[in-house]
Design a protein around this motif. Structure first.
Motif, short mmCIF file in Angstrom:
data_model
loop_
_atom_site.label_atom_id
_atom_site.label_comp_id
_atom_site.label_asym_id
_atom_site.label_seq_id
_atom_site.Cartn_x
_atom_site.Cartn_y
_atom_site.Cartn_z
N UNK A 74 13.28 30.91 -14.88
CA UNK A 74 14.04 30.62 -13.98
C UNK A 74 15.44 29.97 -14.42
N UNK A 75 16.43 30.57 -14.02
CA UNK A 75 17.91 30.21 -14.43
C UNK A 75 18.52 29.53 -13.04
N UNK A 76 19.31 28.48 -13.43
CA UNK A 76 19.92 28.06 -12.23
C UNK A 76 21.42 27.32 -12.61
N UNK A 77 22.17 27.40 -11.81
CA UNK A 77 23.57 27.01 -12.26
C UNK A 77 24.39 26.92 -10.82
N UNK A 78 25.43 26.15 -11.05
CA UNK A 78 26.37 26.06 -9.92
C UNK A 78 27.73 26.90 -10.15
N UNK A 79 28.02 27.79 -9.28
CA UNK A 79 29.13 28.62 -9.27
C UNK A 79 29.58 28.74 -7.93
N UNK A 80 31.16 28.26 -7.91
CA UNK A 80 32.01 28.74 -6.85
C UNK A 80 31.35 27.62 -5.64
N UNK A 81 30.92 26.54 -5.84
CA UNK A 81 30.31 25.48 -4.77
C UNK A 81 28.95 25.95 -4.31
N UNK A 82 28.32 26.86 -4.96
CA UNK A 82 26.87 27.12 -4.54
C UNK A 82 26.06 26.84 -5.71
N UNK A 83 24.60 26.93 -5.40
CA UNK A 83 23.68 26.72 -6.55
C UNK A 83 23.10 28.10 -6.47
N UNK A 84 23.11 28.76 -7.51
CA UNK A 84 22.25 29.89 -7.71
C UNK A 84 21.24 30.12 -8.62
N UNK A 85 19.91 30.33 -7.85
CA UNK A 85 18.96 30.51 -8.75
C UNK A 85 18.34 31.73 -8.81
N UNK A 86 18.07 32.24 -10.24
CA UNK A 86 17.58 33.46 -10.50
C UNK A 86 16.54 33.42 -11.16
N UNK A 87 15.62 34.08 -10.66
CA UNK A 87 13.97 34.02 -11.22
C UNK A 87 13.87 35.28 -11.83
N UNK A 88 13.67 35.40 -13.15
CA UNK A 88 13.43 36.53 -13.80
C UNK A 88 12.13 36.72 -13.99
N UNK A 89 11.49 37.89 -13.79
CA UNK A 89 9.87 38.25 -14.05
C UNK A 89 9.51 39.67 -14.12
N UNK A 90 8.34 40.00 -13.97
CA UNK A 90 7.70 41.24 -14.42
C UNK A 90 7.86 42.34 -13.13
N UNK A 91 8.39 41.90 -12.03
CA UNK A 91 8.20 42.40 -10.73
C UNK A 91 7.67 41.90 -9.68
N UNK A 92 7.07 40.82 -9.81
CA UNK A 92 6.58 39.94 -8.79
C UNK A 92 6.47 38.36 -9.01
N UNK A 93 6.62 37.54 -7.99
CA UNK A 93 6.74 36.22 -8.38
C UNK A 93 5.43 35.40 -7.54
N UNK A 94 5.25 34.52 -7.85
CA UNK A 94 3.98 33.66 -7.42
C UNK A 94 4.35 32.99 -6.14
N UNK A 95 5.63 32.89 -5.74
CA UNK A 95 6.12 32.16 -4.79
C UNK A 95 6.30 30.64 -4.91
N UNK A 96 6.37 30.08 -6.04
CA UNK A 96 6.63 28.78 -6.37
C UNK A 96 8.05 28.29 -5.98
#
Length: 220
Positions: A74-96
């Motif tokens: 999980x990557x997260x960072x603030x860009x242009x006044x927003x919080x961007x969260x990018x969850x990298x995975x193998x095609x499906x996530x567990x919803x956490x």
């Protein structure tokens, strides 16, 4: 104090990696993460007044790690006044992450959009789709998925084949970039919001929509 400095450095690294993904440098990011075979991404974009506090809270809850060969990162960072969260995975996530983002949005009065999972190389598409979804969020529905925006909810009610053939013929003159711009513009409902979602100036979006008008032979 050293712990706070280290966390700040890690947050800046996360923001840099998100920027690289958005710029199309997928291979560089996956190599940084150990070439772990992460293939897909789910993107969240959050906005609101209490964003810095929300970022800290989410960081502590997720405890993001860039450990090589992880099943998900999980990557997260603030860009242009927003919080961007990018969850990298193998095609499906567990919803956490979705559950955490939902609780965070309620507690800190944020609005959020999410898109994906999409192939990791399509991170820019997921990023702009998440912004389009966020524009549809309200205090009564703080987290909106991209597939709940626009006409997609009508799809099960329609016989899609005739419409697909018609759309293909109409859109044939457009490049993938043109089609993506058209989709984001229709989803966000305005040129300024499309510009914000795409990270472009309003003037650039207006010029590109004029190109769309010319290619489609339609007054947009």
């Amino acid at each position: 104090q050293r712990a706070a400095e280290l966390r700040g450095e890690q947050m800046r690294l996360h923001t840099t990696l998100i920027g690289l993904l958005l710029a199309g440098h997928t291979a560089a990011v996956t190599e940084t993460l150990g070439g772990s075979g992460l293939t897909h991404v789910t993107v969240y974009r959050l906005s609101g007044i209490d964003l810095p506090t929300a970022h800290e809270v989410l960081w502590r809850a997720v405890r993001p790690s860039l450990a090589p060969y992880a099943d998900a990162v999980t990557l997260m960072g603030r860009r242009d006044g927003e919080l961007v969260v990018a969850e990298l995975h193998h095609g499906g996530d567990d919803g956490r992450i979705l559950r955490l983002v939902s609780r965070l949005s309620e507690r800190h009065h944020l609005l959020a959009g999410l898109a994906g999972p999409l192939p990791l190389a399509e991170m820019p598409t997921a990023h702009s789709d998440a912004a389009a979804a966020r524009h549809s969020a309200t205090p009564d529905r703080r987290v909106v998925p991209a597939d709940a925006v626009g006409a997609s909810r009508l799809t099960p009610l329609l016989r899609t084949a005739p419409y697909a053939r018609w759309a293909e013929s109409v859109l044939r003159p457009l490049s993938q970039a043109h089609q993506h711009l058209l989709l984001v513009w229709l989803r966000t409902g305005s040129k300024p919001r499309a510009a914000a979602a795409l990270g472009l100036s309003a003037g650039t979006v207006r010029a590109r929509i004029r190109d769309l008008s010319r290619l489609l032979g339609a007054d947009l």
